[in-house]
Design a protein around this motif. Structure first.
Motif, PDB file in Angstrom:
ATOM      1  N   ALA A 136      59.250  42.742  40.054  1.00 11.24           N
ATOM      2  CA  ALA A 136      58.131  42.017  39.447  1.00 11.24           C
ATOM      3  C   ALA A 136      56.855  42.217  40.251  1.00 11.24           C
ATOM      4  O   ALA A 136      55.756  42.305  39.682  1.00 11.24           O
ATOM      5  N   MET A 137      56.985  42.304  41.561  1.00 12.74           N
ATOM      6  CA  MET A 137      55.808  42.516  42.402  1.00 12.74           C
ATOM      7  C   MET A 137      55.174  43.871  42.113  1.00 12.74           C
ATOM      8  O   MET A 137      53.945  44.000  42.102  1.00 12.74           O
ATOM      9  N   GLN A 138      55.999  44.863  41.884  1.00 10.17           N
ATOM     10  CA  GLN A 138      55.467  46.186  41.573  1.00 10.17           C
ATOM     11  C   GLN A 138      54.713  46.161  40.244  1.00 10.17           C
ATOM     12  O   GLN A 138      53.629  46.749  40.115  1.00 10.17           O
ATOM     13  N   LEU A 139      55.246  45.463  39.265  1.00  9.13           N
ATOM     14  CA  LEU A 139      54.553  45.317  37.989  1.00  9.13           C
ATOM     15  C   LEU A 139      53.244  44.548  38.152  1.00  9.13           C
ATOM     16  O   LEU A 139      52.235  44.871  37.523  1.00  9.13           O
ATOM     17  N   ASP A 140      53.269  43.518  39.018  1.00  9.74           N
ATOM     18  CA  ASP A 140      52.048  42.738  39.267  1.00  9.74           C
ATOM     19  C   ASP A 140      50.975  43.609  39.917  1.00  9.74           C
ATOM     20  O   ASP A 140      49.788  43.496  39.580  1.00  9.74           O
ATOM     21  N   ARG A 141      51.372  44.452  40.849  1.00  5.87           N
ATOM     22  CA  ARG A 141      50.388  45.324  41.503  1.00  5.87           C
ATOM     23  C   ARG A 141      49.724  46.246  40.486  1.00  5.87           C
ATOM     24  O   ARG A 141      48.501  46.473  40.537  1.00  5.87           O
ATOM     25  N   GLN A 142      50.503  46.765  39.574  1.00  4.15           N
ATOM     26  CA  GLN A 142      49.935  47.624  38.534  1.00  4.15           C
ATOM     27  C   GLN A 142      48.984  46.834  37.634  1.00  4.15           C
ATOM     28  O   GLN A 142      47.906  47.323  37.267  1.00  4.15           O
ATOM     29  N   ALA A 143      49.381  45.603  37.311  1.00  2.52           N
ATOM     30  CA  ALA A 143      48.522  44.763  36.479  1.00  2.52           C
ATOM     31  C   ALA A 143      47.239  44.397  37.220  1.00  2.52           C
ATOM     32  O   ALA A 143      46.144  44.382  36.638  1.00  2.52           O
ATOM     33  N   PHE A 144      47.351  44.107  38.523  1.00  2.00           N
ATOM     34  CA  PHE A 144      46.168  43.762  39.312  1.00  2.00           C
ATOM     35  C   PHE A 144      45.187  44.938  39.375  1.00  2.00           C
ATOM     36  O   PHE A 144      43.966  44.751  39.308  1.00  2.00           O
ATOM     37  N   GLN A 145      45.713  46.133  39.519  1.00  2.00           N
ATOM     38  CA  GLN A 145      44.848  47.307  39.569  1.00  2.00           C
ATOM     39  C   GLN A 145      44.115  47.499  38.242  1.00  2.00           C
ATOM     40  O   GLN A 145      42.918  47.816  38.218  1.00  2.00           O
ATOM     41  N   ALA A 146      44.831  47.270  37.136  1.00  2.00           N
ATOM     42  CA  ALA A 146      44.199  47.382  35.820  1.00  2.00           C
ATOM     43  C   ALA A 146      43.117  46.318  35.642  1.00  2.00           C
ATOM     44  O   ALA A 146      42.039  46.592  35.086  1.00  2.00           O
ATOM     45  N   ILE A 147      43.367  45.098  36.121  1.00  2.00           N
ATOM     46  CA  ILE A 147      42.377  44.017  36.032  1.00  2.00           C
ATOM     47  C   ILE A 147      41.142  44.378  36.848  1.00  2.00           C
ATOM     48  O   ILE A 147      39.995  44.173  36.405  1.00  2.00           O
ATOM     49  N   LYS A 148      41.343  44.890  38.042  1.00  2.00           N
ATOM     50  CA  LYS A 148      40.226  45.293  38.910  1.00  2.00           C
ATOM     51  C   LYS A 148      39.356  46.343  38.216  1.00  2.00           C
ATOM     52  O   LYS A 148      38.123  46.223  38.171  1.00  2.00           O
ATOM     53  N   GLU A 149      39.989  47.361  37.666  1.00  2.00           N
ATOM     54  CA  GLU A 149      39.229  48.435  37.022  1.00  2.00           C
ATOM     55  C   GLU A 149      38.497  47.929  35.787  1.00  2.00           C
ATOM     56  O   GLU A 149      37.335  48.307  35.535  1.00  2.00           O
ATOM     57  N   GLN A 150      39.129  47.054  35.024  1.00  2.00           N
ATOM     58  CA  GLN A 150      38.489  46.531  33.816  1.00  2.00           C
ATOM     59  C   GLN A 150      37.288  45.660  34.161  1.00  2.00           C
ATOM     60  O   GLN A 150      36.223  45.766  33.523  1.00  2.00           O
ATOM     61  N   LEU A 151      37.444  44.796  35.175  1.00  2.00           N
ATOM     62  CA  LEU A 151      36.328  43.928  35.565  1.00  2.00           C
ATOM     63  C   LEU A 151      35.162  44.746  36.118  1.00  2.00           C
ATOM     64  O   LEU A 151      33.992  44.468  35.802  1.00  2.00           O
ATOM     65  N   GLU A 152      35.446  45.731  36.939  1.00  2.00           N
ATOM     66  CA  GLU A 152      34.377  46.568  37.478  1.00  2.00           C
ATOM     67  C   GLU A 152      33.629  47.281  36.348  1.00  2.00           C
ATOM     68  O   GLU A 152      32.388  47.391  36.379  1.00  2.00           O
ATOM     69  N   LYS A 153      34.371  47.721  35.348  1.00  2.00           N
ATOM     70  CA  LYS A 153      33.747  48.417  34.225  1.00  2.00           C
ATOM     71  C   LYS A 153      32.867  47.468  33.412  1.00  2.00           C
ATOM     72  O   LYS A 153      31.727  47.812  33.030  1.00  2.00           O
ATOM     73  N   GLU A 154      33.355  46.254  33.145  1.00  2.00           N
ATOM     74  CA  GLU A 154      32.597  45.290  32.348  1.00  2.00           C
ATOM     75  C   GLU A 154      31.355  44.799  33.094  1.00  2.00           C
ATOM     76  O   GLU A 154      30.302  44.588  32.484  1.00  2.00           O
ATOM     77  N   ILE A 155      31.480  44.614  34.406  1.00  2.00           N
ATOM     78  CA  ILE A 155      30.331  44.148  35.187  1.00  2.00           C
ATOM     79  C   ILE A 155      29.233  45.207  35.199  1.00  2.00           C
ATOM     80  O   ILE A 155      28.041  44.908  35.019  1.00  2.00           O
TER      81      ILE A 155
END
Length: 301
Positions: A136-155
């Motif tokens: 689950a931690m590995q899946l969370d890390r992948q999700a966190f990376q996707a969230i980071k990239e999406q937020l940076e793009k939207e900002i």
């Protein structure tokens, strides 16, 4: 005892008998032995009535404490297998056990981890005996990376928020992904000395809420301040300000669609964890940290 006869008289001398009586004390009820017996009786009655009063005026717990005072419970070290039979009870002269008034002589050894020791490479996050699931931690890390990239793009795509993009930092931690909203000398997320969010900061937190709304991870929010004190700390201080700003951030995330059940910890730490350690009064120490926490598994999973 004979007295001499009078002069010129042929009468025999008179005999005077002196009787000496040695007083051996009064007998029977005239003696003092009864007084001692009566005093013993009165003392016993006083102790008896004192016992009755204690039994009636105390609780069961208090009576047990009084009984333990007169008959303290002692540990049988031979039965319990504690210590040894030597002078120091199985301890060395340099022992750190100090449960009692004397070092190295306590019957029960203190239990703890030496301050100088540290855990292994996977301290607190082992595959077994942990509440974290590695998969689950590995899946969370992948999700966190996707969230980071999406937020940076939207900002960057927003003309208003692009100006404060440098105030947003993404920091992976052992707890999860931390999103820091940091002040500086030119811009503050909150009005100075208050919990009122700036309009752009409010829009930014709303954007974060929309991005993380679909994730299952719980959230921790921590408020930080600089060390600049208030005039009257009794009316307002940095502890109240940091916790108030953390709560204001939680309310804005909730308005953005984050349900109440996802908030795990909301806390303020004032100026105790400065970002710029060399200058506690630096405005960059004023920040709010939003952490997406790793999901918890079951024990031994």
């Amino acid at each position: 005892m004979a007295r001499a006869a009078p002069h010129g008289s042929n009468q025999p001398p008179k005999i005077v008998i002196v009787k000496k009586i040695i007083d051996g004390g009064h007998g029977g009820h005239h003696g003092g032995a009864w007084k001692v017996a009566y005093a013993d009786f009165v003392t016993a009655m006083m102790a008896f009535f004192l016992l009755l009063w204690l039994l009636g005026a105390t609780t069961e717990k208090q009576r047990k404490g009084i009984a333990d005072y007169f008959a303290p419970t002692l540990l049988d070290k031979k039965v319990t297998g504690l210590g040894g039979n030597g002078v120091l009870g199985g301890e060395s002269i340099l022992s750190n056990n100090k449960l009692g008034p004397k070092a190295a002589s306590a019957p029960v050894a203190s239990i703890g981890i030496p301050m100088s020791q540290s855990g292994g490479q996977k301290s607190g996050t082992g595959d077994k005996g942990s509440l974290r699931n590695p998969a689950a931690m590995q899946l969370d890390r992948q999700a966190f990376q996707a969230i980071k990239e999406q937020l940076e793009k939207e900002i960057k795509g927003s003309s208003r928020l692009a100006k404060i993009a440098s105030h947003v930092r993404f920091v992976p931690t052992q707890d999860g992904l931390r999103i820091d909203l940091v002040d500086d000398a030119d811009y503050s997320m909150f009005a100075l000395g208050t919990t009122a969010l700036d309009q752009r900061a409010s829009e930014l937190i709303g954007m974060i809420a929309g991005t993380i709304a679909g994730t299952p991870n719980t959230i921790m929010i921590r408020g930080h301040t600089d060390s600049v004190p208030y005039g009257d700390p009794r009316a307002m201080n940095n502890w109240m300000l940091s916790s108030g700003r953390a709560e204001a951030t939680r309310r804005r995330l909730a308005l953005g669609g984050i349900p109440e059940t996802r908030f795990e910890r909301i806390e303020g730490v004032a100026d105790r964890e400065p970002l710029v350690t060399g200058d506690p009064s630096d405005p960059r120490n004023r920040r709010v940290a939003i952490t997406l926490l790793y999901r918890k598994g079951s024990f031994g999973q």
